[in-house]
Design a protein around this motif. Sequence first.
Motif, PDB file in Angstrom:
ATOM      1  N   UNK A 130       3.042   3.960  -6.005  1.00  0.00           N
ATOM      2  CA  UNK A 130       2.129   4.196  -4.886  1.00  0.00           C
ATOM      3  C   UNK A 130       2.946   4.194  -3.609  1.00  0.00           C
ATOM      4  N   UNK A 131       2.905   5.315  -2.877  1.00  0.00           N
ATOM      5  CA  UNK A 131       3.718   5.422  -1.666  1.00  0.00           C
ATOM      6  C   UNK A 131       2.895   6.018  -0.526  1.00  0.00           C
ATOM      7  N   UNK A 132       3.019   5.406   0.657  1.00  0.00           N
ATOM      8  CA  UNK A 132       2.445   5.952   1.889  1.00  0.00           C
ATOM      9  C   UNK A 132       0.963   6.302   1.702  1.00  0.00           C
ATOM     10  N   UNK A 133       0.225   5.398   1.095  1.00  0.00           N
ATOM     11  CA  UNK A 133      -1.185   5.642   0.796  1.00  0.00           C
ATOM     12  C   UNK A 133      -2.058   4.534   1.365  1.00  0.00           C
ATOM     13  N   UNK A 134      -3.329   4.865   1.589  1.00  0.00           N
ATOM     14  CA  UNK A 134      -4.276   3.911   2.137  1.00  0.00           C
ATOM     15  C   UNK A 134      -5.482   3.799   1.214  1.00  0.00           C
ATOM     16  N   UNK A 135      -5.886   2.551   0.995  1.00  0.00           N
ATOM     17  CA  UNK A 135      -7.053   2.296   0.174  1.00  0.00           C
ATOM     18  C   UNK A 135      -8.075   1.490   0.948  1.00  0.00           C
ATOM     19  N   UNK A 136      -9.269   2.026   1.107  1.00  0.00           N
ATOM     20  CA  UNK A 136     -10.357   1.291   1.739  1.00  0.00           C
ATOM     21  C   UNK A 136     -11.382   0.914   0.677  1.00  0.00           C
ATOM     22  N   UNK A 137     -12.212  -0.063   1.021  1.00  0.00           N
ATOM     23  CA  UNK A 137     -13.155  -0.553   0.018  1.00  0.00           C
ATOM     24  C   UNK A 137     -12.409  -1.238  -1.109  1.00  0.00           C
ATOM     25  N   UNK A 138     -12.886  -1.051  -2.331  1.00  0.00           N
ATOM     26  CA  UNK A 138     -12.293  -1.701  -3.497  1.00  0.00           C
ATOM     27  C   UNK A 138     -11.620  -0.668  -4.399  1.00  0.00           C
ATOM     28  N   UNK A 139     -10.350  -0.915  -4.663  1.00  0.00           N
ATOM     29  CA  UNK A 139      -9.633  -0.153  -5.690  1.00  0.00           C
ATOM     30  C   UNK A 139      -9.682  -0.965  -6.976  1.00  0.00           C
ATOM     31  N   UNK A 140     -10.203  -0.367  -8.043  1.00  0.00           N
ATOM     32  CA  UNK A 140     -10.295  -1.056  -9.322  1.00  0.00           C
ATOM     33  C   UNK A 140      -9.263  -0.484 -10.297  1.00  0.00           C
ATOM     34  N   UNK A 141      -8.400  -1.341 -10.824  1.00  0.00           N
ATOM     35  CA  UNK A 141      -7.458  -0.968 -11.874  1.00  0.00           C
ATOM     36  C   UNK A 141      -8.063  -1.496 -13.173  1.00  0.00           C
ATOM     37  N   UNK A 142      -8.640  -0.593 -13.977  1.00  0.00           N
ATOM     38  CA  UNK A 142      -9.488  -1.006 -15.096  1.00  0.00           C
ATOM     39  C   UNK A 142      -8.758  -0.857 -16.427  1.00  0.00           C
ATOM     40  N   UNK A 143      -8.660  -1.951 -17.170  1.00  0.00           N
ATOM     41  CA  UNK A 143      -8.063  -1.938 -18.511  1.00  0.00           C
ATOM     42  C   UNK A 143      -6.710  -1.231 -18.526  1.00  0.00           C
ATOM     43  N   UNK A 144      -5.937  -1.380 -17.451  1.00  0.00           N
ATOM     44  CA  UNK A 144      -4.640  -0.719 -17.373  1.00  0.00           C
ATOM     45  C   UNK A 144      -3.616  -1.427 -18.263  1.00  0.00           C
ATOM     46  N   UNK A 145      -2.610  -0.676 -18.668  1.00  0.00           N
ATOM     47  CA  UNK A 145      -1.473  -1.246 -19.393  1.00  0.00           C
ATOM     48  C   UNK A 145      -0.222  -0.646 -18.760  1.00  0.00           C
ATOM     49  N   UNK A 146       0.414  -1.396 -17.867  1.00  0.00           N
ATOM     50  CA  UNK A 146       1.531  -0.865 -17.107  1.00  0.00           C
ATOM     51  C   UNK A 146       2.803  -1.652 -17.402  1.00  0.00           C
ATOM     52  N   UNK A 169       5.231  -1.323 -11.819  1.00  0.00           N
ATOM     53  CA  UNK A 169       4.401  -0.888 -10.698  1.00  0.00           C
ATOM     54  C   UNK A 169       5.167  -1.106  -9.408  1.00  0.00           C
ATOM     55  N   UNK A 170       5.213  -0.075  -8.579  1.00  0.00           N
ATOM     56  CA  UNK A 170       5.914  -0.199  -7.305  1.00  0.00           C
ATOM     57  C   UNK A 170       5.031   0.366  -6.197  1.00  0.00           C
ATOM     58  N   UNK A 171       4.885  -0.402  -5.126  1.00  0.00           N
ATOM     59  CA  UNK A 171       4.068  -0.004  -3.986  1.00  0.00           C
ATOM     60  C   UNK A 171       4.907  -0.115  -2.725  1.00  0.00           C
ATOM     61  N   UNK A 172       4.876   0.928  -1.881  1.00  0.00           N
ATOM     62  CA  UNK A 172       5.589   0.838  -0.609  1.00  0.00           C
ATOM     63  C   UNK A 172       4.849   1.646   0.459  1.00  0.00           C
ATOM     64  N   UNK A 173       4.986   1.202   1.709  1.00  0.00           N
ATOM     65  CA  UNK A 173       4.416   1.897   2.862  1.00  0.00           C
ATOM     66  C   UNK A 173       2.928   2.169   2.705  1.00  0.00           C
ATOM     67  N   UNK A 174       2.215   1.236   2.107  1.00  0.00           N
ATOM     68  CA  UNK A 174       0.802   1.445   1.805  1.00  0.00           C
ATOM     69  C   UNK A 174      -0.022   0.233   2.232  1.00  0.00           C
ATOM     70  N   UNK A 175      -1.313   0.452   2.434  1.00  0.00           N
ATOM     71  CA  UNK A 175      -2.199  -0.646   2.798  1.00  0.00           C
ATOM     72  C   UNK A 175      -3.523  -0.498   2.062  1.00  0.00           C
ATOM     73  N   UNK A 176      -4.152  -1.656   1.750  1.00  0.00           N
ATOM     74  CA  UNK A 176      -5.378  -1.662   0.973  1.00  0.00           C
ATOM     75  C   UNK A 176      -6.312  -2.748   1.481  1.00  0.00           C
ATOM     76  N   UNK A 177      -7.612  -2.470   1.382  1.00  0.00           N
ATOM     77  CA  UNK A 177      -8.581  -3.522   1.675  1.00  0.00           C
ATOM     78  C   UNK A 177      -8.627  -4.521   0.524  1.00  0.00           C
ATOM     79  N   UNK A 178      -8.718  -4.018  -0.693  1.00  0.00           N
ATOM     80  CA  UNK A 178      -8.831  -4.887  -1.863  1.00  0.00           C
ATOM     81  C   UNK A 178      -8.430  -4.124  -3.115  1.00  0.00           C
ATOM     82  N   UNK A 179      -7.596  -4.747  -3.939  1.00  0.00           N
ATOM     83  CA  UNK A 179      -7.257  -4.204  -5.255  1.00  0.00           C
ATOM     84  C   UNK A 179      -7.697  -5.222  -6.296  1.00  0.00           C
ATOM     85  N   UNK A 180      -8.508  -4.780  -7.248  1.00  0.00           N
ATOM     86  CA  UNK A 180      -8.999  -5.645  -8.312  1.00  0.00           C
ATOM     87  C   UNK A 180      -8.437  -5.156  -9.633  1.00  0.00           C
ATOM     88  N   UNK A 181      -7.779  -6.043 -10.359  1.00  0.00           N
ATOM     89  CA  UNK A 181      -7.215  -5.697 -11.660  1.00  0.00           C
ATOM     90  C   UNK A 181      -8.141  -6.230 -12.753  1.00  0.00           C
TER      91      UNK A 181
END
Length: 226
Positions: free
Chosen positions: A180-196, A199-211
Motif C-alpha cells: 500500500x503506497x501513497x493511499x488514503x483510507x477513510x471510514x473503516x477498511x476491513x481486511x477479511x479472512x486474509x492470509x498474507x 505487508x508493507x505500507x508507506x506514505x499512507x493514512x487511514x481512519x481505521x483498519x480492521x483485520x
Amino acid sequence: MSTPITSMQKEHARLLDNSAASMTISGADMTPGEFAGVAWVNLTFTGCVFAGKGNIRLSATRDCKFIDCRFLAPEHDFGVMTQVTFSHCQSVGRSIVSGGDGSKGVLFERCRFSGGGAAPESHEGIGSTGETVFRQCSGAGEVLVGGTKLVIDRCSFDNMTFVAGRQARHGTPLAAVVLIDDSQGTGRWRMVDCRTKKTHVQNSSFDEIVSDNSESEWDEALSLAP
C-alpha cells in the motif's frame, strides 16, 4: 475495427471461437450474451456495459483492455487473467468481476467503485485470486481481491473491504504480498479472512483498519519498487 452495439449479434461469434485476432468492441451492452468456457484474447472493450448474473464465465482472458466500461452489479468470472487492464471503468452496486488462481498483470487504473456494502460469505469481489494492482482508483463500499499479490497505489477508498490471499477454509490456501503506497483510507477498511506473508505500507493514512480473522505478518523492509 470497431463494433457498434447494433452489430454485436453477428460479432458474438468472435467472442466464442477462442480466436487470437484483435478486435475492438465499442458501445455494446454485453448483458444479453452468454459466454462460457471460452478464452477472450486481444480484445478491447470501450464504453461497454457489463451487467447480468453469470453470463460471462470464461476459461481465460489474455491481453485484453476494458476502457470506460460500466459494471452494473454483475457476477462475472473472467477465468485466469493475464495482462488485462481496466482503465477509467466504473462499478455500480455490488459487483463480482474476478479472475482465477494464477492470474498475472491484472491492473485497475483510474477506476471508480461504488459498491453495495459488506462482503458476502464467499468474499468474492473485484480483482483476482492471482496478482492484482489498483492504481489511482477511488470508491466506497466494495470488495477488492488479490490472491497472491494485492497492490494499492495512489488510491482513495472509503469503507472498503479487502480480501488478500485465501485461508484453507475457503479453498486452496494462498499467501499474499500486500503493498500500500501513497493511499488514503477513510471510514473503516476491513481486511477479511486474509492470509498474507508480507505487508508493507508507506506514505499512507487511514481512519481505521480492521483485520477480521486474518493471518498476517507486517514487514516494513519490503520494497514497493517493481
